[in-house]
Design a protein around this motif. Structure first.
Motif, PDB file in Angstrom:
ATOM      1  N   PHE A 241      -5.523  33.732  67.625  1.00  0.00           N
ATOM      2  CA  PHE A 241      -4.505  32.724  66.973  1.00  0.00           C
ATOM      3  C   PHE A 241      -4.764  32.610  65.390  1.00  0.00           C
ATOM      4  CE2 PHE A 241      -1.817  28.588  67.475  1.00  0.00           C
ATOM      5  CZ  PHE A 241      -0.744  29.072  67.212  1.00  0.00           C
ATOM      6  N   ILE A 242      -4.923  31.544  65.007  1.00  0.00           N
ATOM      7  CA  ILE A 242      -5.267  31.099  63.608  1.00  0.00           C
ATOM      8  C   ILE A 242      -6.748  31.010  63.320  1.00  0.00           C
ATOM      9  CG2 ILE A 242      -2.988  30.120  63.053  1.00  0.00           C
ATOM     10  CD1 ILE A 242      -4.224  27.454  63.356  1.00  0.00           C
ATOM     11  N   PHE A 243      -7.631  31.281  64.226  1.00  0.00           N
ATOM     12  CA  PHE A 243      -8.798  31.305  64.212  1.00  0.00           C
ATOM     13  C   PHE A 243      -9.365  32.436  62.842  1.00  0.00           C
ATOM     14  CE2 PHE A 243     -13.347  32.584  64.771  1.00  0.00           C
ATOM     15  CZ  PHE A 243     -14.028  31.250  64.519  1.00  0.00           C
ATOM     16  N   GLU A 249      -6.751  28.977  54.445  1.00  0.00           N
ATOM     17  CA  GLU A 249      -7.053  27.979  53.442  1.00  0.00           C
ATOM     18  C   GLU A 249      -8.616  27.644  53.508  1.00  0.00           C
ATOM     19  OE1 GLU A 249      -3.925  25.323  53.394  1.00  0.00           O
ATOM     20  OE2 GLU A 249      -4.240  24.698  51.475  1.00  0.00           O
ATOM     21  N   GLN A 250      -9.141  27.333  52.629  1.00  0.00           N
ATOM     22  CA  GLN A 250     -10.413  26.649  52.498  1.00  0.00           C
ATOM     23  C   GLN A 250     -10.594  25.363  51.832  1.00  0.00           C
ATOM     24  OE1 GLN A 250     -12.687  30.286  50.757  1.00  0.00           O
ATOM     25  NE2 GLN A 250     -13.593  30.492  52.836  1.00  0.00           N
ATOM     26  N   MET A 251     -11.626  24.708  52.221  1.00  0.00           N
ATOM     27  CA  MET A 251     -12.102  23.539  51.555  1.00  0.00           C
ATOM     28  C   MET A 251     -13.487  23.703  51.246  1.00  0.00           C
ATOM     29  SD  MET A 251      -9.527  20.599  53.394  1.00  0.00           S
ATOM     30  CE  MET A 251     -10.547  20.598  55.359  1.00  0.00           C
ATOM     31  N   ALA A 360     -18.605  24.932  53.257  1.00  0.00           N
ATOM     32  CA  ALA A 360     -17.294  25.620  53.216  1.00  0.00           C
ATOM     33  C   ALA A 360     -16.800  25.713  54.677  1.00  0.00           C
ATOM     34  CB  ALA A 360     -17.821  27.168  52.707  1.00  0.00           C
ATOM     35  N   VAL A 361     -15.466  25.231  54.421  1.00  0.00           N
ATOM     36  CA  VAL A 361     -14.638  25.185  55.780  1.00  0.00           C
ATOM     37  C   VAL A 361     -13.344  25.586  55.700  1.00  0.00           C
ATOM     38  CG1 VAL A 361     -13.815  22.785  55.354  1.00  0.00           C
ATOM     39  CG2 VAL A 361     -14.186  23.657  57.915  1.00  0.00           C
ATOM     40  N   GLY A 362     -12.772  26.087  56.890  1.00  0.00           N
ATOM     41  CA  GLY A 362     -11.402  26.713  56.850  1.00  0.00           C
ATOM     42  C   GLY A 362     -10.374  25.704  57.484  1.00  0.00           C
TER      43      GLY A 362
END
Ligand code: ATP
Length: 497
Positions: A241-243, A249-251, A360-362
């Motif tokens: 899926f969106i994994f 998008e990243q933060m 760093a995270v999505g």
């Protein structure tokens, strides 16, 4: 997972991109509720990471940057995944997700089997080996299979490993490096001089603007630069899926520290901060774990990387990476641009290049994690008190797409409707709220439960005829109590931040 994907579509959280044209693999759209949920995740992160801290500033850099950025950062040469082609089916596989095993009978290799990575890769390979032995009528004792991925295949083994697409050996190519950056051209010319890339991470924006921020932002070490934005990777096998998608998008945040600072302590503080933050938006501690990358697998400049892992329905997977990157990135850009990226140390009167810790995270991975953790099927009484199945998203009020649903008990009583609409208008100025007058009250509650709205307020005759209080119904416990308007606003002020 299937139920969750169905709910996401049915209630307008996530759609396949370009669905009417058959979709585009690895791309997704966020519907009305999904866009709200995603915005809330972003806002919580930005508020906690940037606005509520004195040591971090936020920036927004462009998606297409000078191509030299990606040469200096190492992405042009090294941002690759190992790719294996099947020459017959034209399927492409990530070599580290394509597993194989020798079929060994009485100590002799009689053939090979293969399987794509799954929750039970070893089990699938074992079953394939047993079936191979049966089909080829080989007599003797089958050894337990030993799974390896295609990056570990010896050159003489490759021709013997069957393609998962055809089941036959001979069509798989040796692994080769596949660069995951999307290329584009800037300007009217379509030659190599105009070639550029969609950024595969937002982090380089922070490094390239480091000096601009230092010179204009009144920041002093230690300090961080944060950014939220889209990144693009031409993933070989987007999945789950969106994994893992191709546009996401990243933060990210680069926390710069003195070259002599205790980087390990700072690294640990950021691991703790990120973990607590995930809990603050509703992820259960029981689903979170840490994975420290083994020293031998780290890039030469890296001092250490720890991933916060989340227990998704398809396995424990990386959610947030926290890397101690030394001063590699600033050093690379200083060398490539010829512009020093140093800071002057008043105490020692020396210049130096700061070191960095990078969490760093999505956003999409957090989105999926919160949906997975929040999705519950339980039971609730219907109008007649009979228990019926209920689907509920137990989302934290911080990130729930809608905070309150305002429901007049009856839609044909003008006084009830007028008071409900008045309250709705007041709430709407500050919060995402919903007005619903259609159907039995129980059914209206159930609709809100399914999309994760933490509270419903029902305006009834007591509200207009007596003290003005209304019923507050809580999503998870389904308990009801009477409160007044000031108490409702106080509750929201406390819980939605
Ligand atoms: P993975 O090993 O899962 O590909 P990565 O280690 O390459 O991830 P980073 O480069 O560290 O990931 O990116 C930072 C974060 O961005 C990841 O922790 C993840 O949350 C998110 N991310 C990376 N790739 C994707 C993707 N293809 N789709 C969605 N989110 C992603």
């Amino acid at each position: 997972m299937d139920n969750l994907v169905a709910l996401a579509k049915r209630r307008g959280f996530v759609f396949q991109s370009s669905e009417i044209y058959g979709g585009l693999n690895g791309f997704f759209d966020y519907g009305p509720l999904g866009a709200e949920l995603k915005k809330n995740i972003r806002d919580c992160w930005w508020n906690d990471m940037v606005r509520r801290r004195d040591d971090i500033v936020g920036i927004e850099t462009s998606i297409i940057m000078h191509p030299k950025v990606w040469e200096a950062s190492g992405h042009v040469a090294g941002f690759t995944d190992p790719l294996v082609d099947c020459k017959v089916s034209k399927q492409r596989y990530r070599a580290d997700q394509l597993f194989f095993a020798a079929v060994i009978v009485d100590g002799k290799t009689v053939g090979y089997v293969s399987a794509l990575e799954s929750e039970n890769t070893a089990g699938e390979l074992q079953a394939a080996a047993e079936s191979f032995k049966r089909k080829k009528a080989v007599q003797g004792q089958l050894s337990p299979v030993h799974a390896k991925d295609m990056t570990e295949a010896q050159p003489d083994e490759i021709a013997l490993i069957p393609s998962p697409a055809t089941g036959e050996p001979g069509s798989l190519t040796p692994p080769r490096a596949f660069n995951m950056m999307f290329e584009t051209y800037v300007g009217a010319l379509r030659d190599d001089s105009a070639k550029s890339y969609l950024r595969p991470e937002t982090a380089q924006g922070m490094f390239v603007d480091f000096k601009n921020v230092v010179d204009t932002g009144r920041v002093r070490l230690p300090f961080g630069i944060a950014q939220i934005g889209k990144s693009f990777r031409n993933e070989i096998t987007p999945r789950n899926f969106i994994f893992r998608s191709r546009e996401f998008e990243q933060m990210e945040m680069e926390y710069f520290i003195h070259e002599d600072a205790d980087w390990a302590k700072c690294h640990q503080e950021w691991i703790d901060w990120c973990r607590s933050w995930l809990i603050s938006i509703g992820l259960p501690e029981s689903h979170l774990s840490l994975y420290a990358h083994p020293k031998e697998k780290l890039a030469f400049y890296s001092k250490g990387t720890v991933d916060i892992m989340f227990k998704y329905p398809f396995g424990v997977q990386e959610l947030w990476g926290i890397a101690a990157r030394g001063n590699y990135d600033l050093g690379q850009h200083a060398a490539a641009s010829g512009k020093p990226q140093e800071i002057f140390d008043e105490a020692t009167k020396k210049k130096f290049v700061p070191h960095v810790i990078e969490p760093a995270v999505g956003v999409d991975r957090i989105f999926l994690a919160v949906l997975c953790a929040a999705y519950v099927e339980d039971e609730a009484p219907d109008e007649k008190g009979k228990l019926e199945k209920r689907t509920v998203l137990r989302l934290s009020p911080r990130i729930a797409p809608l905070k309150v649903a305002v429901l007049p008990l009856l839609k044909n009583k003008d006084a009830l409707v007028a008071r409900a609409k008045e309250l709705y208008a007041k709430l709407k100025r500050r919060y995402a709220v919903f007005y619903d007058e259609a159907g039995a009250i129980g059914r209206r509650y159930r609709r809100q439960d399914e999309i994760g709205t933490p509270w419903c307020v029902t305006i009834d005759f007591e509200t207009i005829e007596k003290d003005g209080t209304f019923t507050l119904r809580e999503r998870d416990s389904m308990t009801q109590k009477r409160i007044n308007e000031a108490e409702l606003f106080a509750l929201l002020e406390e819980q939605v931040y």
